[in-house]
Write a protein that holds these residues in place. Structure first.
Motif, PDB file in Angstrom:
ATOM      1  N   SER A   1       0.828  -1.204   0.000  1.00 17.95           N
ATOM      2  CA  SER A   1       0.000   0.000   0.000  1.00 17.95           C
ATOM      3  C   SER A   1       0.864   1.257   0.000  1.00 17.95           C
ATOM      4  CB  SER A   1      -0.926   0.004   1.222  1.00 17.95           C
ATOM      5  OG  SER A   1      -0.186   0.169   2.431  1.00 17.95           O
ATOM      6  N   TRP A   2       2.112   1.125   0.443  1.00 22.62           N
ATOM      7  CA  TRP A   2       3.027   2.263   0.413  1.00 22.62           C
ATOM      8  C   TRP A   2       3.674   2.416  -0.964  1.00 22.62           C
ATOM      9  CZ3 TRP A   2       5.897  -0.109   5.174  1.00 22.62           C
ATOM     10  CH2 TRP A   2       5.054  -0.049   6.291  1.00 22.62           C
ATOM     11  N   VAL A   3       3.668   1.341  -1.736  1.00 24.84           N
ATOM     12  CA  VAL A   3       4.350   1.336  -3.028  1.00 24.84           C
ATOM     13  C   VAL A   3       3.389   1.634  -4.174  1.00 24.84           C
ATOM     14  CG1 VAL A   3       5.701  -0.065  -4.640  1.00 24.84           C
ATOM     15  CG2 VAL A   3       6.032  -0.330  -2.161  1.00 24.84           C
ATOM     16  N   VAL A   4       2.210   1.017  -4.126  1.00 22.59           N
ATOM     17  CA  VAL A   4       1.224   1.156  -5.189  1.00 22.59           C
ATOM     18  C   VAL A   4       0.194   2.210  -4.814  1.00 22.59           C
ATOM     19  CG1 VAL A   4      -0.495  -0.043  -6.590  1.00 22.59           C
ATOM     20  CG2 VAL A   4       1.551  -1.260  -5.809  1.00 22.59           C
ATOM     21  N   SER A   5      -0.115   3.102  -5.736  1.00 20.33           N
ATOM     22  CA  SER A   5      -1.063   4.172  -5.459  1.00 20.33           C
ATOM     23  C   SER A   5      -2.432   3.617  -5.069  1.00 20.33           C
ATOM     24  CB  SER A   5      -1.213   5.067  -6.699  1.00 20.33           C
ATOM     25  OG  SER A   5       0.031   5.630  -7.055  1.00 20.33           O
ATOM     26  N   PRO A   6      -3.125   4.269  -4.147  1.00 30.11           N
ATOM     27  CA  PRO A   6      -4.454   3.812  -3.730  1.00 30.11           C
ATOM     28  C   PRO A   6      -5.408   3.702  -4.912  1.00 30.11           C
ATOM     29  CG  PRO A   6      -3.637   5.509  -2.250  1.00 30.11           C
ATOM     30  CD  PRO A   6      -2.684   5.467  -3.407  1.00 30.11           C
ATOM     31  N   GLY A   7      -6.173   2.632  -4.944  1.00 31.44           N
ATOM     32  CA  GLY A   7      -7.140   2.433  -6.014  1.00 31.44           C
ATOM     33  C   GLY A   7      -6.586   1.758  -7.247  1.00 31.44           C
ATOM     34  N   LEU A   8      -5.270   1.603  -7.300  1.00 30.47           N
ATOM     35  CA  LEU A   8      -4.649   0.952  -8.448  1.00 30.47           C
ATOM     36  C   LEU A   8      -4.567  -0.542  -8.201  1.00 30.47           C
ATOM     37  CD1 LEU A   8      -3.239   1.430 -11.187  1.00 30.47           C
ATOM     38  CD2 LEU A   8      -1.067   1.542  -9.951  1.00 30.47           C
ATOM     39  N   GLY A   9      -5.134  -1.340  -9.083  1.00 36.31           N
ATOM     40  CA  GLY A   9      -5.131  -2.793  -8.923  1.00 36.31           C
ATOM     41  C   GLY A   9      -4.013  -3.445  -9.698  1.00 36.31           C
ATOM     42  N   ILE A  10      -3.645  -4.633  -9.272  1.00 37.24           N
ATOM     43  CA  ILE A  10      -2.616  -5.412  -9.950  1.00 37.24           C
ATOM     44  C   ILE A  10      -3.276  -6.671 -10.485  1.00 37.24           C
ATOM     45  CG2 ILE A  10      -0.421  -6.630  -9.722  1.00 37.24           C
ATOM     46  CD1 ILE A  10       0.260  -4.770  -7.443  1.00 37.24           C
ATOM     47  N   GLY A  11      -3.262  -6.846 -11.792  1.00 31.62           N
ATOM     48  CA  GLY A  11      -3.940  -7.982 -12.403  1.00 31.62           C
ATOM     49  C   GLY A  11      -2.996  -9.098 -12.787  1.00 31.62           C
ATOM     50  N   ASP A  12      -3.599 -10.224 -13.177  1.00 35.95           N
ATOM     51  CA  ASP A  12      -2.841 -11.369 -13.647  1.00 35.95           C
ATOM     52  C   ASP A  12      -2.764 -11.302 -15.171  1.00 35.95           C
ATOM     53  OD1 ASP A  12      -1.509 -13.734 -13.723  1.00 35.95           O
ATOM     54  OD2 ASP A  12      -2.930 -14.830 -12.460  1.00 35.95           O
ATOM     55  N   LYS A  13      -2.492 -12.421 -15.823  1.00 35.11           N
ATOM     56  CA  LYS A  13      -2.431 -12.456 -17.272  1.00 35.11           C
ATOM     57  C   LYS A  13      -3.768 -12.023 -17.862  1.00 35.11           C
ATOM     58  CE  LYS A  13       0.839 -16.302 -17.208  1.00 35.11           C
ATOM     59  NZ  LYS A  13       1.051 -17.738 -17.545  1.00 35.11           N
ATOM     60  N   PRO A  14      -3.781 -11.215 -18.920  1.00 37.28           N
ATOM     61  CA  PRO A  14      -5.042 -10.753 -19.507  1.00 37.28           C
ATOM     62  C   PRO A  14      -5.836 -11.897 -20.110  1.00 37.28           C
ATOM     63  CG  PRO A  14      -3.183 -10.195 -20.910  1.00 37.28           C
ATOM     64  CD  PRO A  14      -2.601 -10.691 -19.623  1.00 37.28           C
ATOM     65  N   ALA A  15      -7.139 -11.721 -20.205  1.00 40.19           N
ATOM     66  CA  ALA A  15      -8.002 -12.743 -20.795  1.00 40.19           C
ATOM     67  C   ALA A  15      -7.563 -13.013 -22.227  1.00 40.19           C
ATOM     68  CB  ALA A  15      -9.446 -12.270 -20.763  1.00 40.19           C
ATOM     69  N   GLY A  16      -7.507 -14.293 -22.565  1.00 40.52           N
ATOM     70  CA  GLY A  16      -7.097 -14.659 -23.910  1.00 40.52           C
ATOM     71  C   GLY A  16      -5.606 -14.809 -24.089  1.00 40.52           C
ATOM     72  N   TYR A  17      -4.847 -14.559 -23.042  1.00 39.10           N
ATOM     73  CA  TYR A  17      -3.393 -14.696 -23.131  1.00 39.10           C
ATOM     74  C   TYR A  17      -3.002 -16.146 -23.348  1.00 39.10           C
ATOM     75  CZ  TYR A  17       1.459 -15.135 -21.622  1.00 39.10           C
ATOM     76  OH  TYR A  17       2.794 -15.442 -21.549  1.00 39.10           O
ATOM     77  N   THR A  18      -2.085 -16.378 -24.256  1.00 40.96           N
ATOM     78  CA  THR A  18      -1.528 -17.716 -24.437  1.00 40.96           C
ATOM     79  C   THR A  18      -0.016 -17.598 -24.494  1.00 40.96           C
ATOM     80  OG1 THR A  18      -1.732 -17.493 -26.848  1.00 40.96           O
ATOM     81  CG2 THR A  18      -3.521 -18.632 -25.689  1.00 40.96           C
ATOM     82  N   PRO A  19       0.694 -18.533 -23.895  1.00 42.46           N
ATOM     83  CA  PRO A  19       2.157 -18.474 -23.927  1.00 42.46           C
ATOM     84  C   PRO A  19       2.678 -18.752 -25.326  1.00 42.46           C
ATOM     85  CG  PRO A  19       1.428 -20.540 -22.983  1.00 42.46           C
ATOM     86  CD  PRO A  19       0.204 -19.686 -23.146  1.00 42.46           C
ATOM     87  N   PRO A  20       3.880 -18.306 -25.668  1.00 46.56           N
ATOM     88  CA  PRO A  20       4.431 -18.564 -26.999  1.00 46.56           C
ATOM     89  C   PRO A  20       4.618 -20.061 -27.235  1.00 46.56           C
ATOM     90  CG  PRO A  20       6.122 -17.744 -25.512  1.00 46.56           C
ATOM     91  CD  PRO A  20       4.822 -17.596 -24.817  1.00 46.56           C
ATOM     92  N   VAL A  21       4.467 -20.472 -28.474  1.00 47.28           N
ATOM     93  CA  VAL A  21       4.672 -21.875 -28.845  1.00 47.28           C
ATOM     94  C   VAL A  21       5.982 -21.985 -29.593  1.00 47.28           C
ATOM     95  CG1 VAL A  21       3.775 -23.807 -30.195  1.00 47.28           C
ATOM     96  CG2 VAL A  21       2.193 -22.293 -28.999  1.00 47.28           C
ATOM     97  N   PHE A  22       6.860 -22.866 -29.119  1.00 49.60           N
ATOM     98  CA  PHE A  22       8.150 -23.047 -29.746  1.00 49.60           C
ATOM     99  C   PHE A  22       8.070 -24.192 -30.754  1.00 49.60           C
ATOM    100  CE2 PHE A  22       9.049 -20.613 -26.039  1.00 49.60           C
ATOM    101  CZ  PHE A  22      10.194 -19.881 -26.323  1.00 49.60           C
ATOM    102  N   ASN A  23       8.368 -23.900 -32.035  1.00 48.68           N
ATOM    103  CA  ASN A  23       8.291 -24.965 -33.026  1.00 48.68           C
ATOM    104  C   ASN A  23       9.649 -25.549 -33.363  1.00 48.68           C
ATOM    105  OD1 ASN A  23       9.535 -23.109 -34.733  1.00 48.68           O
ATOM    106  ND2 ASN A  23       7.628 -22.500 -35.734  1.00 48.68           N
TER     107      ASN A  23
END
Length: 244
Positions: free
Chosen positions: A215-237
């Motif tokens: 709470s001392w580092v992040v401004s009040p009201g600012l949220g921290i999210g996870d990976k965005p919807a639809g995110y997929t990791p890269p595929v190595f071919n």
């Protein structure tokens, strides 16, 4: 075999060899899923990252000790498991019987018949902080009309990232009682009492990731999210490198 867990890091075998071996077992149909047991958090994270980067079978489970008197895994493992797609299996949820209710504090020390009062079976003294947890657990259990063991197991089973709990019992009656640990919900106030009594002492840098510090580092009201919807990791071919 539905789930195969590699038990305990031997500090010798390279993690890459372990991941490839588990992947071979999955691909040949010998096991359905693989996981790890009692390994450092960095080791589990490295194994999962290596599997993701090379298109190998991922780890789906991580087995660790977890109870109201042993919450050390919360500093690293819980967030790691949630981020990297692994469910936690908690073992020793009643701390070798310490949270079962069969031990009591007396003027001469610990009373009760069991492993903790038997010097030949790993008996030891109970610390003041552990007694604090036991007393809070006893109070909550009495309020809920449940056994201490049931409340202790319920608490573990409903903690973040926990997918399953390993129970131990010496009789059919104990097995049935342990199963009943999931037949009720611990009220918010009771859970708060248990959380406060058992709160682990986090050192640096882990205190920097607590809600108060953040709470001392992040401004009040600012949220921290996870990976965005639809995110997929890269595929190595293998031939052209990572693609989307």
């Amino acid at each position: 075999m539905d789930l195969y867990l590699l038990h305990t890091w031997d500090r010798i075998t390279p993690v890459e060899e372990v991941v490839h071996t588990l992947d071979d077992l999955v691909r040949t149909g010998k096991i359905r899923y693989a996981g790890l047991s009692d390994v450092p958090a960095w080791y589990a994270a490295r194994a999962q990252s290596y599997a993701e980067a090379h298109g190998l079978a991922p780890m789906i489970n991580l087995q660790l000790p977890y109870s109201l008197v042993s919450r050390g895994i919360e500093a690293e493992y819980v967030a790691m498991a949630q981020t990297m797609g692994m469910g936690l299996t908690a073992w020793s949820p009643i701390a070798s019987g310490l949270l079962s209710g069969k031990y009591r504090r007396t003027g001469d020390g610990l009373s009760g018949s069991g492993r903790l009062t038997n010097p030949d079976a790993g008996g030891r003294e109970v610390s003041p902080s552990e007694w604090q947890v036991i007393e809070a657990l006893e109070s909550v259990a009495a309020d809920l009309g449940r056994s201490m063991a049931q409340v202790a197991i319920n608490w573990v089973a409903t903690q973040p990232a926990v997918a399953s709990v390993i129970i131990g019992a010496s009789s059919a009656e104990q097995v049935g009682s342990n199963f009943e640990a999931l037949d009720f919900e611990i009220p918010a106030d009771a859970r708060r009492r248990l959380q406060e009594a058992s709160a682990p002492q986090l050192g640096v840098p882990y205190v920097m990731f607590t809600p108060q510090y953040q709470s001392w580092v992040v401004s009040p009201g600012l949220g921290i999210g996870d990976k965005p919807a639809g995110y997929t990791p890269p595929v190595f071919n293998g031939a052209t490198g990572p693609t989307k």
